[in-house]
Design a protein around this motif. Structure first.
Motif, PDB file in Angstrom:
ATOM      1  N   LEU A 162       0.837  -1.188   0.000  1.00 44.82           N
ATOM      2  CA  LEU A 162       0.000   0.000   0.000  1.00 44.82           C
ATOM      3  C   LEU A 162       0.877   1.244   0.000  1.00 44.82           C
ATOM      4  O   LEU A 162       1.812   1.355   0.794  1.00 44.82           O
ATOM      5  N   VAL A 163       0.574   2.171  -0.899  1.00 43.28           N
ATOM      6  CA  VAL A 163       1.345   3.415  -0.964  1.00 43.28           C
ATOM      7  C   VAL A 163       1.227   4.190   0.342  1.00 43.28           C
ATOM      8  O   VAL A 163       2.198   4.762   0.839  1.00 43.28           O
ATOM      9  N   ALA A 164       0.037   4.194   0.921  1.00 43.53           N
ATOM     10  CA  ALA A 164      -0.212   5.009   2.115  1.00 43.53           C
ATOM     11  C   ALA A 164       0.580   4.537   3.329  1.00 43.53           C
ATOM     12  O   ALA A 164       1.038   5.349   4.136  1.00 43.53           O
ATOM     13  N   THR A 165       0.770   3.224   3.483  1.00 43.77           N
ATOM     14  CA  THR A 165       1.379   2.699   4.704  1.00 43.77           C
ATOM     15  C   THR A 165       2.648   1.897   4.472  1.00 43.77           C
ATOM     16  O   THR A 165       3.414   1.665   5.411  1.00 43.77           O
ATOM     17  N   GLY A 166       2.882   1.428   3.236  1.00 46.75           N
ATOM     18  CA  GLY A 166       4.030   0.569   2.968  1.00 46.75           C
ATOM     19  C   GLY A 166       3.812  -0.879   3.363  1.00 46.75           C
ATOM     20  O   GLY A 166       4.697  -1.714   3.193  1.00 46.75           O
ATOM     21  N   GLU A 167       2.637  -1.203   3.881  1.00 40.13           N
ATOM     22  CA  GLU A 167       2.345  -2.569   4.314  1.00 40.13           C
ATOM     23  C   GLU A 167       2.164  -3.479   3.098  1.00 40.13           C
ATOM     24  O   GLU A 167       1.601  -3.085   2.082  1.00 40.13           O
ATOM     25  N   PHE A 168       2.641  -4.715   3.248  1.00 42.83           N
ATOM     26  CA  PHE A 168       2.482  -5.702   2.184  1.00 42.83           C
ATOM     27  C   PHE A 168       1.031  -6.168   2.125  1.00 42.83           C
ATOM     28  O   PHE A 168       0.406  -6.459   3.147  1.00 42.83           O
ATOM     29  N   VAL A 169       0.511  -6.234   0.914  1.00 38.12           N
ATOM     30  CA  VAL A 169      -0.829  -6.768   0.676  1.00 38.12           C
ATOM     31  C   VAL A 169      -0.724  -8.189   0.136  1.00 38.12           C
ATOM     32  O   VAL A 169      -1.383  -9.099   0.628  1.00 38.12           O
ATOM     33  N   PHE A 170       0.104  -8.360  -0.893  1.00 41.28           N
ATOM     34  CA  PHE A 170       0.338  -9.685  -1.482  1.00 41.28           C
ATOM     35  C   PHE A 170       1.834  -9.862  -1.694  1.00 41.28           C
ATOM     36  O   PHE A 170       2.544  -8.924  -2.033  1.00 41.28           O
ATOM     37  N   SER A 171       2.283 -11.083  -1.535  1.00 41.53           N
ATOM     38  CA  SER A 171       3.663 -11.452  -1.835  1.00 41.53           C
ATOM     39  C   SER A 171       3.605 -12.838  -2.458  1.00 41.53           C
ATOM     40  O   SER A 171       3.535 -13.850  -1.760  1.00 41.53           O
ATOM     41  N   GLY A 172       3.607 -12.893  -3.795  1.00 43.48           N
ATOM     42  CA  GLY A 172       3.364 -14.162  -4.480  1.00 43.48           C
ATOM     43  C   GLY A 172       4.504 -14.577  -5.373  1.00 43.48           C
ATOM     44  O   GLY A 172       5.238 -13.740  -5.909  1.00 43.48           O
ATOM     45  N   CYS A 173       4.650 -15.885  -5.538  1.00 45.98           N
ATOM     46  CA  CYS A 173       5.665 -16.464  -6.414  1.00 45.98           C
ATOM     47  C   CYS A 173       4.964 -16.986  -7.661  1.00 45.98           C
ATOM     48  O   CYS A 173       4.104 -17.875  -7.582  1.00 45.98           O
ATOM     49  N   TYR A 174       5.323 -16.443  -8.842  1.00 44.19           N
ATOM     50  CA  TYR A 174       4.635 -16.739 -10.099  1.00 44.19           C
ATOM     51  C   TYR A 174       5.538 -17.566 -11.018  1.00 44.19           C
ATOM     52  O   TYR A 174       6.721 -17.267 -11.174  1.00 44.19           O
ATOM     53  N   SER A 175       4.947 -18.571 -11.635  1.00 49.37           N
ATOM     54  CA  SER A 175       5.679 -19.401 -12.601  1.00 49.37           C
ATOM     55  C   SER A 175       4.666 -20.159 -13.448  1.00 49.37           C
ATOM     56  O   SER A 175       3.451 -20.058 -13.239  1.00 49.37           O
ATOM     57  N   ALA A 176       5.165 -20.920 -14.411  1.00 57.38           N
ATOM     58  CA  ALA A 176       4.330 -21.849 -15.185  1.00 57.38           C
ATOM     59  C   ALA A 176       4.638 -23.245 -14.673  1.00 57.38           C
ATOM     60  O   ALA A 176       5.801 -23.601 -14.471  1.00 57.38           O
TER      61      ALA A 176
END
Length: 283
Positions: A162-176
């Protein structure tokens, strides 16, 4: 103390609901990063890169969730049939600016608020926005590429705060990744958690207008859909989760790239997210 017991109780629940799995053998398709601590953020990236004998690359200004959408090619899917803008977003995600709006179904909002307060905001993972104003100031997007020892992209971490707080919303690992017995890969997204993770396998489809539809449907164990994996008592357990998602990435009438994201619990729609995607850097 209370939160530790809550997390332990959650793992016990998913252990009881799931089945034992062997991530080094038969169920290797479920191997995904986990968090070494209760607060997730981006601490899992280095460990995942080390597992591949490689490194985390934060230098690429136009890094994508996938090195090429062609890795998903197979019967019924051709990346070349996608609109160029859709393909560009997935292959050069860092170059795009993302705006998001959210809307919860009234029946699902209380449960979502409870999960957000007890888990999402505390562990800074899967902290779904509960109110439109939660993301009014925007959401930052960062892509960290995970490369093997040869420099080949094997996965990418998409980190949204979040821009306002810097808190993480999602942290995902993407692949096929290919599921057992299927004819082509799916988009695989893993959200690391302490001693486990949540994973989603999304089946890709190209629609006649060149837009992209990604679907995680209901189905048997081993098929596309959502899974919860937990480590408990020296063993690993996995269970299907009754969460189903649909993403539609498309151009609107004015040529703006947008995504409609629907999250369902069982057959009932619980939440809708809408993303406006704008290329912030020249192609």
């Amino acid at each position: 103390m209370v939160t530790s017991l809550l997390d332990l109780g959650t793992r016990k629940f998913w252990r009881a609901a799931g089945r034992p799995v062997d991530l080094t053998g038969e169920h290797g398709w479920l191997r995904a990063p986990t968090s070494i601590g209760a607060v997730v953020r981006d601490g899992w990236l280095a460990a995942e890169a080390a597992l591949h004998g490689g490194y985390v690359d934060d230098a690429a200004s136009d890094a994508g969730l996938l090195a090429s959408m062609a890795v998903l090619d197979g019967p019924g899917f051709r990346a070349d049939d996608l609109r160029p803008e859709v393909r560009d977003f997935y292959e050069h995600t860092s170059a795009w600016h993302v705006e998001v709006w959210s809307s919860w179904a009234p029946w699902a909002w209380p449960g979502g608020e409870l999960v957000s307060r007890l888990f999402g905001k505390r562990v800074e993972q899967l902290a779904l926005p509960m109110r439109p104003l939660d993301v009014a100031r925007g959401m930052d997007s960062r892509v960290s590429v995970i490369r093997d020892r040869s420099g080949t992209q094997v996965a990418a971490g998409w980190l949204r705060t979040l821009v306002a707080t810097g808190e993480f919303v999602f942290s995902g690992c993407y692949s096929a990744r290919s599921l057992p017995g299927v004819d082509r890969p799916s988009v695989h997204v893993a959200f690391p958690l302490e001693s486990g993770n949540v994973q989603v396998f999304l089946r890709p489809h190209v629609l006649p207008d060149g837009s992209l539809r990604l679907v995680s449907p209901p189905g048997p164990f081993g098929a596309d859909g959502a899974y919860v994996v937990v480590e408990d008592g020296g063993r690993t357990y996995a269970s299907r989760a009754p969460v189903h998602e649909t993403f539609h990435v498309h151009l609107d009438d004015r040529g703006v790239l947008r995504t409609d994201h629907v999250l369902r619990l069982g057959r009932a729609t619980a939440m809708r997210l809408h993303y406006r995607l704008e290329r912030a850097k020249p192609a």
